[in-house]
Write a protein that holds these residues in place. Structure first.
Motif, mmCIF file in Angstrom:
data_model
loop_
_atom_site.group_PDB
_atom_site.id
_atom_site.type_symbol
_atom_site.label_atom_id
_atom_site.label_comp_id
_atom_site.label_asym_id
_atom_site.label_seq_id
_atom_site.Cartn_x
_atom_site.Cartn_y
_atom_site.Cartn_z
ATOM 1 N N SER A 182 -32.688 32.195 16.513
ATOM 2 C CA SER A 182 -33.912 32.670 17.334
ATOM 3 C C SER A 182 -33.454 33.479 18.527
ATOM 4 C CB SER A 182 -34.769 31.777 17.940
ATOM 5 O OG SER A 182 -34.523 30.896 18.821
ATOM 6 N N ARG A 183 -34.029 34.351 18.936
ATOM 7 C CA ARG A 183 -33.538 35.380 20.131
ATOM 8 C C ARG A 183 -34.942 36.034 20.595
ATOM 9 N NH1 ARG A 183 -29.392 38.626 18.649
ATOM 10 N NH2 ARG A 183 -27.965 37.237 19.859
ATOM 11 N N ASN A 184 -35.197 36.035 22.012
ATOM 12 C CA ASN A 184 -36.061 36.532 22.823
ATOM 13 C C ASN A 184 -35.976 37.771 22.995
ATOM 14 O OD1 ASN A 184 -37.671 33.902 22.630
ATOM 15 N ND2 ASN A 184 -36.461 32.968 24.268
ATOM 16 N N TYR A 185 -36.861 38.486 22.872
ATOM 17 C CA TYR A 185 -37.039 40.004 23.223
ATOM 18 C C TYR A 185 -37.853 40.233 24.368
ATOM 19 C CZ TYR A 185 -34.083 41.486 19.099
ATOM 20 O OH TYR A 185 -33.213 41.621 18.218
ATOM 21 N N GLY A 186 -37.485 40.879 25.488
ATOM 22 C CA GLY A 186 -38.226 41.437 26.554
ATOM 23 C C GLY A 186 -38.832 42.623 26.329
ATOM 24 N N LEU A 187 -39.891 42.830 26.628
ATOM 25 C CA LEU A 187 -40.641 44.421 26.634
ATOM 26 C C LEU A 187 -40.419 45.180 27.720
ATOM 27 C CD1 LEU A 187 -44.256 43.062 25.355
ATOM 28 C CD2 LEU A 187 -42.067 43.419 23.869
ATOM 29 N N THR A 188 -40.471 46.533 27.649
ATOM 30 C CA THR A 188 -40.359 47.444 28.671
ATOM 31 C C THR A 188 -41.406 48.029 28.848
ATOM 32 O OG1 THR A 188 -39.436 49.245 27.290
ATOM 33 C CG2 THR A 188 -37.909 47.504 27.703
ATOM 34 N N ASN A 189 -41.488 49.160 29.800
ATOM 35 C CA ASN A 189 -42.348 50.114 29.978
ATOM 36 C C ASN A 189 -42.553 50.957 29.017
ATOM 37 O OD1 ASN A 189 -43.455 48.808 32.431
ATOM 38 N ND2 ASN A 189 -42.109 49.839 33.458
ATOM 39 N N THR A 190 -41.762 51.058 27.915
ATOM 40 C CA THR A 190 -41.934 52.297 26.818
ATOM 41 C C THR A 190 -42.369 51.399 25.434
ATOM 42 O OG1 THR A 190 -39.788 53.370 27.966
ATOM 43 C CG2 THR A 190 -40.417 53.883 25.633
ATOM 44 N N PRO A 191 -43.409 51.643 25.092
ATOM 45 C CA PRO A 191 -43.779 51.006 23.866
ATOM 46 C C PRO A 191 -42.682 51.147 22.804
ATOM 47 C CG PRO A 191 -45.488 52.007 24.805
ATOM 48 C CD PRO A 191 -44.297 52.437 25.488
ATOM 49 N N GLY A 192 -42.189 50.211 22.061
ATOM 50 C CA GLY A 192 -41.145 50.359 21.130
ATOM 51 C C GLY A 192 -39.920 50.040 21.353
ATOM 52 N N PHE B 209 -35.560 44.543 25.123
ATOM 53 C CA PHE B 209 -33.903 44.584 25.505
ATOM 54 C C PHE B 209 -33.953 42.897 25.447
ATOM 55 C CE2 PHE B 209 -36.378 43.508 29.232
ATOM 56 C CZ PHE B 209 -35.906 42.728 29.765
ATOM 57 N N TYR B 210 -32.459 42.752 25.220
ATOM 58 C CA TYR B 210 -32.115 41.310 25.541
ATOM 59 C C TYR B 210 -30.569 41.315 26.328
ATOM 60 C CZ TYR B 210 -29.811 41.533 20.994
ATOM 61 O OH TYR B 210 -28.994 41.998 19.909
ATOM 62 N N HIS B 211 -30.239 40.247 26.750
ATOM 63 C CA HIS B 211 -28.996 40.061 27.370
ATOM 64 C C HIS B 211 -28.208 38.837 26.620
ATOM 65 C CE1 HIS B 211 -25.661 40.196 30.254
ATOM 66 N NE2 HIS B 211 -25.672 38.818 30.421
ATOM 67 N N VAL B 212 -26.729 39.251 26.407
ATOM 68 C CA VAL B 212 -26.190 38.263 25.784
ATOM 69 C C VAL B 212 -24.848 37.865 26.862
ATOM 70 C CG1 VAL B 212 -24.615 37.666 23.712
ATOM 71 C CG2 VAL B 212 -26.452 39.499 23.625
ATOM 72 N N ALA B 213 -25.182 36.675 27.239
ATOM 73 C CA ALA B 213 -24.305 36.189 28.485
ATOM 74 C C ALA B 213 -22.996 35.839 27.910
ATOM 75 C CB ALA B 213 -24.843 34.847 28.794
ATOM 76 N N LYS B 214 -22.809 35.528 26.510
ATOM 77 C CA LYS B 214 -21.273 35.173 26.055
ATOM 78 C C LYS B 214 -20.670 36.493 26.112
ATOM 79 C CE LYS B 214 -19.264 33.761 21.592
ATOM 80 N NZ LYS B 214 -19.546 33.259 20.190
ATOM 81 N N PHE B 215 -21.041 37.804 25.684
ATOM 82 C CA PHE B 215 -20.180 38.988 25.725
ATOM 83 C C PHE B 215 -20.768 39.815 26.954
ATOM 84 C CE2 PHE B 215 -21.110 37.626 21.370
ATOM 85 C CZ PHE B 215 -19.624 37.665 20.980
#
Length: 226
Positions: free
Chosen positions: A97-107, A110-116
């Motif tokens: 599973s992965r959590n996606y954050g919304l932005t001010n632009t619909p569609g 973003f997400y951040h991958v700490a491992k990389f």
């Protein structure tokens, strides 16, 4: 006179940066589906095809070109959404599973991958919500500065029409990749983590199909896999 010239130079430079910023903003806005509707985008999808500029990612996908079942659920409490991915991997049915954050632009998500150390922007470029969705993912590794482009084709079912496939190929070419870079994922049926897994691949003549059990726990498949 010199001060006047310096002031003019600064104004010209500032105007150039303003125009460049506006251009980048327009580029970002045109990457996403017009009038994007998040609620209609939620639900069940299948990752049908992918193409990427990252050799390591493509090597992994070619080693296991299996359709991935995706379940998207909007978390109204924090405004983000979760993507649950289920697929065959290493002889077992695995789920991440992965959590996606919304932005001010619909569609745009973003997400951040700490491992990389990678920041990933995802864009829903085209979708009709009921049949297909084309996803563009752009990432940058902070340490190396390496950038990666991935284009994905989602379907509400495991099959898409020839017209959708052609449009996907056009999108892939638009981002600097050829048709040869496209991996069409294979349908090996559905699976449930923890339950016996049946290999739906075509058996060799005279050999029975074997039933495999989930002996490996779900693992993080690496950034940008889903």
């Amino acid at each position: 006179m010199q001060r006047a010239l310096s002031l003019v130079s600064l104004l010209v430079l500032g105007s150039a940066w303003t125009l460049q910023g506006a251009h980048i903003l327009r580029e970002t806005l045109t990457l996403t589906q017009e009038d994007f509707d998040l609620d209609r985008f939620m639900g069940k999808w299948y990752e049908v095809a992918v193409a990427s500029t990252c050799p390591h990612y493509m090597q992994r996908k070619r080693g296991n070109p299996v359709i991935v079942a995706l379940t998207l659920q909007h978390d109204v409490s924090d405004g983000n959404f979760t993507m649950m991915a289920t697929t065959f991997r290493n002889g077992s049915c695995q789920q991440t599973s992965r959590n996606y954050g919304l932005t001010n632009t619909p569609g745009r998500f973003f997400y951040h991958v700490a491992k990389f150390g990678a920041d990933v922007d995802s864009y829903v470029v085209h979708t009709n919500y009921d049949e297909y969705a084309m996803i563009l993912q752009l990432s940058t590794e902070k340490q190396s500065g390496n950038t990666t482009t991935i284009v994905k084709l989602y379907g509400r079912t495991m099959d898409v029409s020839p017209a959708v496939s052609d449009n996907f190929k056009t999108l892939v070419r638009r981002h600097g990749m050829s048709d040869a870079a496209i991996i069409m994922n294979q349908n090996k049926g559905g699976c449930v983590p923890g339950e016996p897994v049946t290999d739906h691949a075509t058996p060799q003549r005279g050999l029975p199909q074997r039933t495999k059990r989930n002996v490996a726990p779900p693992v993080d498949s690496g950034y940008l896999t889903t």
